[in-house]
Write a protein that holds these residues in place. Structure first.
Motif, PDB file in Angstrom:
ATOM      1  N   LYS A   1      39.344 -31.130  18.660  1.00 44.94           N
ATOM      2  CA  LYS A   1      38.428 -31.285  17.535  1.00 44.94           C
ATOM      3  C   LYS A   1      39.203 -31.376  16.222  1.00 44.94           C
ATOM      4  CE  LYS A   1      35.018 -28.673  14.996  1.00 44.94           C
ATOM      5  NZ  LYS A   1      34.566 -27.308  14.803  1.00 44.94           N
ATOM      6  N   ARG A   2      40.160 -30.479  16.031  1.00 45.74           N
ATOM      7  CA  ARG A   2      40.958 -30.483  14.796  1.00 45.74           C
ATOM      8  C   ARG A   2      41.772 -31.764  14.671  1.00 45.74           C
ATOM      9  NH1 ARG A   2      43.339 -24.332  14.119  1.00 45.74           N
ATOM     10  NH2 ARG A   2      41.337 -23.274  14.295  1.00 45.74           N
ATOM     11  N   CYS A   3      42.361 -32.204  15.772  1.00 47.50           N
ATOM     12  CA  CYS A   3      43.161 -33.433  15.745  1.00 47.50           C
ATOM     13  C   CYS A   3      42.291 -34.647  15.451  1.00 47.50           C
ATOM     14  CB  CYS A   3      43.875 -33.629  17.079  1.00 47.50           C
ATOM     15  SG  CYS A   3      45.182 -32.428  17.386  1.00 47.50           S
ATOM     16  N   ARG A   4      41.127 -34.692  16.067  1.00 55.52           N
ATOM     17  CA  ARG A   4      40.216 -35.821  15.860  1.00 55.52           C
ATOM     18  C   ARG A   4      39.738 -35.880  14.412  1.00 55.52           C
ATOM     19  NH1 ARG A   4      35.035 -37.255  19.661  1.00 55.52           N
ATOM     20  NH2 ARG A   4      34.621 -39.251  18.701  1.00 55.52           N
ATOM     21  N   GLU A   5      39.462 -34.727  13.809  1.00 58.34           N
ATOM     22  CA  GLU A   5      38.985 -34.685  12.418  1.00 58.34           C
ATOM     23  C   GLU A   5      39.975 -35.325  11.453  1.00 58.34           C
ATOM     24  OE1 GLU A   5      38.202 -30.545  11.707  1.00 58.34           O
ATOM     25  OE2 GLU A   5      36.234 -30.638  12.658  1.00 58.34           O
ATOM     26  N   VAL A   6      41.259 -35.193  11.727  1.00 62.68           N
ATOM     27  CA  VAL A   6      42.277 -35.767  10.837  1.00 62.68           C
ATOM     28  C   VAL A   6      42.882 -37.047  11.409  1.00 62.68           C
ATOM     29  CG1 VAL A   6      42.801 -33.543   9.774  1.00 62.68           C
ATOM     30  CG2 VAL A   6      44.136 -34.312  11.752  1.00 62.68           C
ATOM     31  N   ASN A   7      42.295 -37.499  12.520  1.00 59.52           N
ATOM     32  CA  ASN A   7      42.795 -38.695  13.200  1.00 59.52           C
ATOM     33  C   ASN A   7      44.295 -38.594  13.477  1.00 59.52           C
ATOM     34  OD1 ASN A   7      42.252 -41.131  14.471  1.00 59.52           O
ATOM     35  ND2 ASN A   7      42.820 -42.323  12.666  1.00 59.52           N
ATOM     36  N   ALA A   8      44.700 -37.449  14.015  1.00 62.32           N
ATOM     37  CA  ALA A   8      46.121 -37.210  14.296  1.00 62.32           C
ATOM     38  C   ALA A   8      46.660 -38.230  15.283  1.00 62.32           C
ATOM     39  CB  ALA A   8      46.298 -35.797  14.861  1.00 62.32           C
ATOM     40  N   ARG A   9      47.863 -38.667  15.000  1.00 62.95           N
ATOM     41  CA  ARG A   9      48.546 -39.634  15.858  1.00 62.95           C
ATOM     42  C   ARG A   9      49.372 -38.894  16.906  1.00 62.95           C
ATOM     43  NH1 ARG A   9      48.585 -44.605  12.795  1.00 62.95           N
ATOM     44  NH2 ARG A   9      50.459 -45.397  13.795  1.00 62.95           N
ATOM     45  N   CYS A  10      49.791 -39.618  17.916  1.00 61.96           N
ATOM     46  CA  CYS A  10      50.625 -39.045  18.967  1.00 61.96           C
ATOM     47  C   CYS A  10      51.949 -38.588  18.353  1.00 61.96           C
ATOM     48  CB  CYS A  10      50.885 -40.092  20.053  1.00 61.96           C
ATOM     49  SG  CYS A  10      51.980 -39.533  21.380  1.00 61.96           S
ATOM     50  N   TRP A  11      52.301 -37.353  18.592  1.00 61.22           N
ATOM     51  CA  TRP A  11      53.524 -36.811  17.998  1.00 61.22           C
ATOM     52  C   TRP A  11      54.775 -37.361  18.672  1.00 61.22           C
ATOM     53  CZ3 TRP A  11      56.991 -32.444  19.130  1.00 61.22           C
ATOM     54  CH2 TRP A  11      56.985 -32.069  20.470  1.00 61.22           C
ATOM     55  N   ILE A  12      54.606 -37.995  19.815  1.00 58.73           N
ATOM     56  CA  ILE A  12      55.760 -38.534  20.541  1.00 58.73           C
ATOM     57  C   ILE A  12      56.052 -39.973  20.129  1.00 58.73           C
ATOM     58  CG2 ILE A  12      56.660 -39.113  22.838  1.00 58.73           C
ATOM     59  CD1 ILE A  12      54.985 -36.710  23.878  1.00 58.73           C
ATOM     60  N   CYS A  13      55.019 -40.820  20.107  1.00 57.61           N
ATOM     61  CA  CYS A  13      55.256 -42.246  19.822  1.00 57.61           C
ATOM     62  C   CYS A  13      54.724 -42.689  18.453  1.00 57.61           C
ATOM     63  CB  CYS A  13      54.647 -43.110  20.917  1.00 57.61           C
ATOM     64  SG  CYS A  13      52.834 -43.202  20.877  1.00 57.61           S
ATOM     65  N   ASP A  14      54.001 -41.815  17.755  1.00 61.83           N
ATOM     66  CA  ASP A  14      53.446 -42.090  16.431  1.00 61.83           C
ATOM     67  C   ASP A  14      52.398 -43.206  16.428  1.00 61.83           C
ATOM     68  OD1 ASP A  14      53.172 -41.542  13.713  1.00 61.83           O
ATOM     69  OD2 ASP A  14      54.606 -43.093  13.145  1.00 61.83           O
ATOM     70  N   GLN A  15      51.761 -43.462  17.550  1.00 66.08           N
ATOM     71  CA  GLN A  15      50.696 -44.459  17.633  1.00 66.08           C
ATOM     72  C   GLN A  15      49.333 -43.749  17.603  1.00 66.08           C
ATOM     73  OE1 GLN A  15      51.318 -47.865  17.636  1.00 66.08           O
ATOM     74  NE2 GLN A  15      53.374 -47.087  17.217  1.00 66.08           N
ATOM     75  N   GLN A  16      48.294 -44.524  17.280  1.00 66.37           N
ATOM     76  CA  GLN A  16      46.932 -43.990  17.264  1.00 66.37           C
ATOM     77  C   GLN A  16      46.538 -43.494  18.651  1.00 66.37           C
ATOM     78  OE1 GLN A  16      44.808 -43.516  14.859  1.00 66.37           O
ATOM     79  NE2 GLN A  16      45.641 -44.714  13.189  1.00 66.37           N
TER      80      GLN A  16
END
Length: 99
Positions: free
Chosen positions: A24-39
């Motif tokens: 939920k927290r990641c979705r709220e900020v539209n967090a990207r993948c921490w490994i590849c930096d893609q959406q």
């Protein structure tokens, strides 16, 4: 009752609650993948390689005491998380803003 294995913790209610809150927290900020930096596709089904999966920075296999600690989680694609497996983190695997 026998002790639960480390990975069994990840099938229990505590893990589901933690994972859902983290997602939920990641979705709220539209967090990207921490490994590849893609959406990350937060609407994708869990079987989709581009779907969200909570990655344990320090693997549960080597750090079971951190299995249910939100600070040990990072947003990732299912495919990135499973591709990394339990390998230790090095500069090639981390984005600067997550390390």
């Amino acid at each position: 009752m026998p002790a639960r294995t480390d990975h069994a913790k990840l099938r229990g209610r505590s893990w589901r609650v933690l994972k859902d809150e983290f997602r939920k927290r990641c979705r709220e900020v539209n967090a990207r993948c921490w490994i590849c930096d893609q959406q990350i596709n937060y609407q994708a089904k869990f079987t989709d390689p581009a779907s969200f999966e909570a990655d344990h920075v320090k693997p549960v296999s080597t750090h079971p005491q951190l299995a249910l600690i939100m600070g040990n989680l990072r947003p990732s694609h299912q495919s990135c998380n499973r591709g990394r497996g339990a390998r230790p983190i090095d500069g090639a695997w981390t984005r600067a803003d997550w390390s």
